[in-house]
Each structure stands twice: as structure tokens, then as C-alpha cells.
Enzyme design. Sequence first.
Site, PDB file in Angstrom:
ATOM      1  N   SER A 132     -24.202 -20.613 -27.288  1.00 10.11           N
ATOM      2  CA  SER A 132     -24.014 -19.225 -26.870  1.00 10.11           C
ATOM      3  C   SER A 132     -23.144 -19.218 -25.633  1.00 10.11           C
ATOM      4  O   SER A 132     -23.039 -20.236 -24.924  1.00 10.11           O
ATOM      5  CB  SER A 132     -25.378 -18.599 -26.538  1.00 10.11           C
ATOM      6  OG  SER A 132     -25.241 -17.356 -25.880  1.00 10.11           O
ATOM      7  N   TYR A 146     -33.887 -18.536 -22.843  1.00 14.48           N
ATOM      8  CA  TYR A 146     -32.726 -18.593 -23.730  1.00 14.48           C
ATOM      9  C   TYR A 146     -31.576 -19.338 -23.060  1.00 14.48           C
ATOM     10  O   TYR A 146     -30.935 -20.202 -23.671  1.00 14.48           O
ATOM     11  CB  TYR A 146     -32.305 -17.167 -24.092  1.00 14.48           C
ATOM     12  CG  TYR A 146     -31.251 -17.075 -25.162  1.00 14.48           C
ATOM     13  CD1 TYR A 146     -31.597 -17.140 -26.510  1.00 14.48           C
ATOM     14  CD2 TYR A 146     -29.896 -16.905 -24.838  1.00 14.48           C
ATOM     15  CE1 TYR A 146     -30.630 -17.037 -27.505  1.00 14.48           C
ATOM     16  CE2 TYR A 146     -28.930 -16.804 -25.820  1.00 14.48           C
ATOM     17  CZ  TYR A 146     -29.297 -16.874 -27.152  1.00 14.48           C
ATOM     18  OH  TYR A 146     -28.343 -16.786 -28.132  1.00 14.48           O
TER      19      TYR A 146
END
Length: 261
Positions: A143, A156
Amino acid sequence: MSVKGKVAIITGSNSGIGLGVAEELARLGAKVVLNSFSDSDEDHALAERISGEHNTGVAYIQADMSDPEATRALVTKAHAKFGRVDILVNNAGIQHVAGIDEFPTEKWDAIIAINMSSAFHTTAAALPLMREQGWGRVVNIASAHGLTASPYKSAYVAAKHGVVGMTKVVALETAQEPITANAICPGYVMTPLVEKQIPETMEKYGMDRETAIKEVLLARQPSKEFATTQQIGGTVAFLCSDAAAQITGTTISVDGGWTAL
């Protein structure tokens, strides 16, 4: 060398980015293993649809990616089904947003397990098979948050940074073999989950659709456009091509300029 006839496992692939990757690899002739934690008739019907549309082998194999044994068994079952494992795309992931002092321990543990540890377990199971057949590609869907951070996303961000670091280690351990390992770092991608957030964001901020997208959802994405699942699939396919044989241990950002800021 094309991906035609290769066997690709894509974790978390019954929707969103994973499904886009699976569709693209199947279109190019790869045999594909779809995966998620569910095991519904719809999951298996999805595999049948992709198989029929692209005239290639597609199987759905259920696995709970928070369970190390089930995660490794996914690779074993895929090998038993198709006789080889050439491409591993670690895509499974979940999200939770909260301040560190309020972040639930069980959410932290689940995000680390599914977003990061599962990639370790699948890779550990797949590498011996890739070495045995003399070719392999590991592609981790990280990401933009594997390269930068945002508040309230501690688990995350930590997991995706971990995935990027692990990718580099795998690349170094396989550097003199015909195996590569790379991470793709998407920004915001148009998926059903993101599409669902648009009307919620419009209502919350009292904005029209275009303003909500550009000023809220894509606030950090300079292009002010979503990436598509097809674009992520195409990037995976490129990393599996001969042109990418010397690309290993790196990240490819598909983020509309997010990490250029």
C-alpha cells in the site's frame, strides 16, 4: 516468457484488487487459485465464471488467512490441484481505524496476522515449490501506507511497512535464483468497498459526489483519480514477465503521485 500455463495463487481474491488481479492473469492464460475466508456457492461460481470466460483452470480454495496452518495449507492444496505453484500474490487484508490509545488489541492482532503474517506463511510454503520447478514470482500487494503513514491506522501501516521489508528479504534470499519478489503499493483503488464509502462521505460532509471524491477520499492522491483493479492486475502481470526478470526487492507505487509528495 508469458504467464500462460503458469499457476497463480491470489489471496483475498473473491472481490476488489485480488479479483482484478485474478481476472487479468486468467485473461493472459494463467491457471488461477481464488481465495477468501468464506466458502459459499457464490465463491465457487465465481471461479467457474472466470474459468469459462478465459478458458483456463480456476479453482476456489477457502482459507482463513489469520490461521498460519490454514494459510500454508492453501499453498499445499493449490499445488495438489494444479501440480505446481509459479506465482504468489499476497493480497488478503483488513482494516480498522482508531487512535493508538483506543485501538482494540484483537483488531491489532487480526490486522497483523492477515495483512502481514499470512504473506510470510504463504511465501515460506511456496518458495520450495518455486525452487523445485526453477521459476517463481512473489508479488505482495502492500500500500502507499507501506511507504508513508496516516493517523489512526497504526496496525495497517505497521503491517504494510512489514510487508515491504519482508519483500526485500525474500528478494535477497532468492537473488541468484530465477525467482523475484516485489511489492506493489497502491493508493486509493476503485473497489466495491470504496464505492460504498462515496455516498457515506457525501452525506457526512454535505458534498456532491465529485467534491467528496476529490477533496476527501482522494485528498492525498495528487492525480485525483482512483487507480483501477485492472491497472493493479496489469502491474502484477508485468512483474511476472521476462521484462521484469531483474526487478526484485523493490516497490512499485500505483498511487497517482501520493508518495511523490
